[in-house]
Motif scaffolding. Structure first.
Motif, short mmCIF file in Angstrom:
data_model
loop_
_atom_site.label_atom_id
_atom_site.label_comp_id
_atom_site.label_asym_id
_atom_site.label_seq_id
_atom_site.Cartn_x
_atom_site.Cartn_y
_atom_site.Cartn_z
N ARG A 21 1.01 -1.06 -0.19
CA ARG A 21 -0.04 -0.39 -0.15
C ARG A 21 0.52 1.42 -0.48
O ARG A 21 0.31 2.18 -0.88
N LYS A 22 1.92 0.88 0.77
CA LYS A 22 2.62 2.24 0.88
C LYS A 22 3.73 2.68 -0.25
O LYS A 22 3.70 3.21 -0.87
N PHE A 23 4.29 1.94 -0.93
CA PHE A 23 4.79 1.79 -2.21
C PHE A 23 3.86 2.47 -3.58
O PHE A 23 4.26 2.93 -4.62
N PHE A 24 2.32 1.49 -3.31
CA PHE A 24 1.19 2.13 -4.49
C PHE A 24 0.87 3.91 -4.24
O PHE A 24 0.83 4.71 -4.95
N GLN A 25 1.24 3.74 -2.45
CA GLN A 25 1.17 5.66 -2.23
C GLN A 25 1.98 6.57 -2.89
O GLN A 25 1.78 7.40 -3.56
N ALA A 26 3.09 6.25 -2.96
CA ALA A 26 4.07 6.34 -3.09
C ALA A 26 4.44 6.80 -4.42
O ALA A 26 5.02 7.70 -4.95
N GLU A 27 4.19 5.45 -5.08
CA GLU A 27 4.88 5.55 -6.39
C GLU A 27 4.23 5.48 -7.63
O GLU A 27 4.68 5.52 -9.38
N LEU A 28 2.83 5.13 -7.03
CA LEU A 28 1.97 5.17 -8.47
C LEU A 28 1.07 6.78 -7.88
O LEU A 28 0.41 6.98 -9.27
N VAL A 29 0.23 6.65 -7.20
CA VAL A 29 -0.85 7.34 -6.92
C VAL A 29 -0.29 8.91 -7.48
O VAL A 29 -1.01 9.50 -8.05
N PRO A 30 0.41 9.41 -6.85
CA PRO A 30 1.00 11.04 -7.07
C PRO A 30 0.86 10.74 -8.89
O PRO A 30 1.14 12.53 -9.20
N HIS A 31 1.17 9.83 -9.99
CA HIS A 31 1.79 10.02 -10.95
C HIS A 31 0.38 10.31 -12.11
O HIS A 31 -0.08 10.59 -13.00
N VAL A 32 -0.71 9.46 -11.46
CA VAL A 32 -1.63 8.87 -12.57
C VAL A 32 -2.36 10.09 -13.45
O VAL A 32 -2.60 9.75 -14.76
N GLU A 33 -2.81 11.09 -12.74
CA GLU A 33 -3.41 12.38 -13.85
C GLU A 33 -2.25 12.14 -15.32
O GLU A 33 -2.58 12.19 -15.96
N GLN A 40 -0.38 6.08 -20.27
CA GLN A 40 0.34 5.19 -20.67
C GLN A 40 0.85 4.79 -19.10
O GLN A 40 1.71 6.18 -18.71
N VAL A 41 1.70 4.35 -18.56
CA VAL A 41 2.74 4.33 -17.13
C VAL A 41 4.26 4.35 -17.97
O VAL A 41 4.10 4.38 -19.00
N ASP A 42 5.20 4.91 -16.86
CA ASP A 42 6.07 5.00 -17.20
C ASP A 42 6.88 3.67 -16.97
O ASP A 42 6.63 3.23 -15.89
N ARG A 43 7.89 3.62 -17.77
CA ARG A 43 9.38 2.76 -17.25
C ARG A 43 9.62 2.28 -15.57
O ARG A 43 9.62 1.32 -15.45
N ALA A 44 9.55 3.50 -15.47
CA ALA A 44 10.81 3.76 -14.29
C ALA A 44 9.49 3.21 -13.40
O ALA A 44 10.14 2.40 -12.03
N LEU A 45 7.97 3.17 -13.08
CA LEU A 45 7.65 2.95 -12.30
C LEU A 45 7.14 1.43 -12.18
O LEU A 45 7.67 0.08 -11.47
N TRP A 46 7.89 1.14 -13.20
CA TRP A 46 8.04 -1.61 -13.80
C TRP A 46 9.14 -1.28 -13.10
O TRP A 46 9.38 -2.60 -12.03
N GLY A 84 -7.61 2.23 -6.64
CA GLY A 84 -8.70 3.01 -7.43
C GLY A 84 -7.93 3.10 -8.34
O GLY A 84 -9.13 3.83 -9.34
N ASP A 85 -6.83 2.80 -8.81
CA ASP A 85 -6.29 3.53 -10.09
C ASP A 85 -6.31 2.24 -11.07
O ASP A 85 -5.39 0.94 -10.62
N MET A 86 -5.95 1.53 -12.07
CA MET A 86 -6.06 0.07 -12.86
C MET A 86 -4.80 0.87 -14.58
O MET A 86 -4.84 -0.25 -15.24
#
Ligand SMILES: Cc1cc2nc3c(=O)[nH]c(=O)nc-3n(C[C@H](O)[C@H](O)[C@H](O)COP(=O)(O)OP(=O)(O)OC[C@H]3O[C@@H](n4cnc5c(N)ncnc54)[C@H](O)[C@@H]3O)c2cc1C
Length: 382
Positions: A21-33, A40-46, A84-86
């Protein structure tokens, strides 16, 4: 922690859930917009997810993974749903990993799994074609043996991770005269591969932060050594054997998303006022939320049971289909109600619940439609 009362829950899984949960909050959620704007997402997220061990929860340590099981993955997918984000196409990456794990030769596992664990390879599964989706045995992409290579011609559509992916489990006909018996699976690394072409990033109703594409193969040569398992014609059985986890995974995500939708809505109806009081003070609002909670509790209990069974390798095809059918239908009902309680704001993509609404619709279509799930469940009755 979503599955905290499940009989299979352990302290280790609970810690994993919190950390994820902490990982997604820090690395995914702030960038979803931005991901939605860029489709598409960044390769860096992967790569970060790879460093964190999220891509490889059930890959054995000898192949660079975390050495866990489907309990670990269930916890991760529930947390992905809870964002909440796919946008992050972890589902299909994970599905591809399970094909390599289950059917790959020792050499294939050595070659692919460490890179799939680190995010150097981002995977997809390419089954659907313009002419066929539900009826998989009708695929027309052909792979013809020529010396040491297969020569592949055809196309796929609606492929998740289709833009960012560089490794696909490709469903082909190695014997075009046969139906299911002519199907084989190939692992295809696409970096620099001649004859491989991606179509445009498709314009979807929801899941707009995740890339979905057509893929084209024109005399594309892939080493024969990339056939999953050593024998041609096993692909259909291989696909069927993996479907239980794929379908349960979608139900698990649905549980996570539904928790998030209810939480978001409770927060909103506490704050929003009409006729001099908070929306939550209207009995209708509380009763509707109570219905949502009751449906989610029932769904979650069933999904927890299925996770326990799949960890023990006991989950049947009809149980997985029930999880997928009810998971996607209940997720849709809950989010629809949550949109209603947001009023007009629930229809604005700026609000998470609106994006969840659009995302939820496809849960009843991909991974096997609701109608196909009913067909499979009905077979267990007769
Ligand atoms: C966002 C998104 C992502 C996707 N990602 C992937 C991916 O990564 N890889 C991949 O391979 N595919 C992917 N798909 C494709 C998806 O799995 C298919 O769209 C789905 O399986 C349905 O196939 P179809 O679209 O050809 O519909 P069809 O099979 O043409 O079905 C049309 C309608 O007929 C109904 N129907 C069909 N057969 C029967 C039957 N026997 N009985 C009753 N009703 C029936 C269906 O339920 C549906 O309502 C994705 C799709 C979407 C939208």
């Amino acid at each position: 922690m979503i599955f905290k009362d499940a009989p299979w829950m352990t302290e280790e899984l609970s810690i994993l859930g919190d950390a994820t949960r902490k990982f997604f909050q820090a690395e995914l959620v702030p960038h979803v917009e931005r991901y939605h704007a860029e489709k598409q997402v960044d390769r860096a997220l992967w790569e970060k997810a790879g460093e964190y061990g999220i891509l490889a929860a059930s890959i054995p340590e000898e192949f660079g993974g975390a050495g866990g099981d489907l309990g670990h993955e269930s916890v991760i997918f529930a947390e992905l749903g809870y964002t909440g984000d796919m946008s992050f196409g972890l589902f299909v990456h994970n599905i591809a990993i399970h094909y390599v794990l289950a059917y790959g030769t020792e050499e294939q596992k050595q070659r692919w799994l460490p890179k799939l664990a680190s995010g150097e390879l981002i995977a997809g599964i390419a089954m659907t074609e313009p002419g066929t989706g539900s009826d998989l045995q009708a695929v027309r992409t052909t792979a013809v043996l020529d010396g040491e290579d297969y020569v592949i011609n055809g196309s796929k559509i609606f492929i998740s991770n289709g833009q960012i992916g560089n490794f696909f489990i490709l469903v082909v006909k190695t014997d075009a005269s046969q139906g299911a018996k002519g199907i084989s699976l190939l692992g295809v690394e696409t970096d620099g591969l001649e004859g491989f072409r991606r179509g445009k990033n498709l314009d979807k109703v929801g899941m707009t932060g995740q890339d979905t594409s057509e893929l084209f193969f024109d005399d594309m040569r892939v080493p024969a050594a990339n056939l999953l398992g050593d024998i041609e014609g096993q692909g259909f059985g291989q696909l069927m054997n993996q479907l239980a986890w794929e379908r349960l995974m979608l139900a698990i995500v649905g549980v996570g998303v539904s928790h998030k939708a209810i939480e978001e809505t409770v927060t909103y109806v506490r704050e929003r006022k009409a006729f001099g009081k908070s929306i939550i003070e209207f009995q209708n609002s509380r009763y509707k939320l109570a219905e949502c909670k009751a449906k989610l509790e029932l769904l979650q209990a069933y999904v927890e049971k299925c996770i326990g069974k799949i960890i023990r390798n006991e989950l049947t095809a009809d149980e997985a289909s029930i999880a997928k059918l009810t998971g996607s239908e209940i997720q849709g009902e809950i989010i629809d109600q949550c949109v209603q309680l947001h009023g007009g704001y629930g229809y604005m993509r700026e609000y998470l619940v609106a994006r969840m609404y659009a995302d939820a619709r496809v849960q009843r279509i991909y991974g096997g439609t609701s109608e196909i799930m009913k067909e499979l469940i009905s077979r267990s009755l007769i």
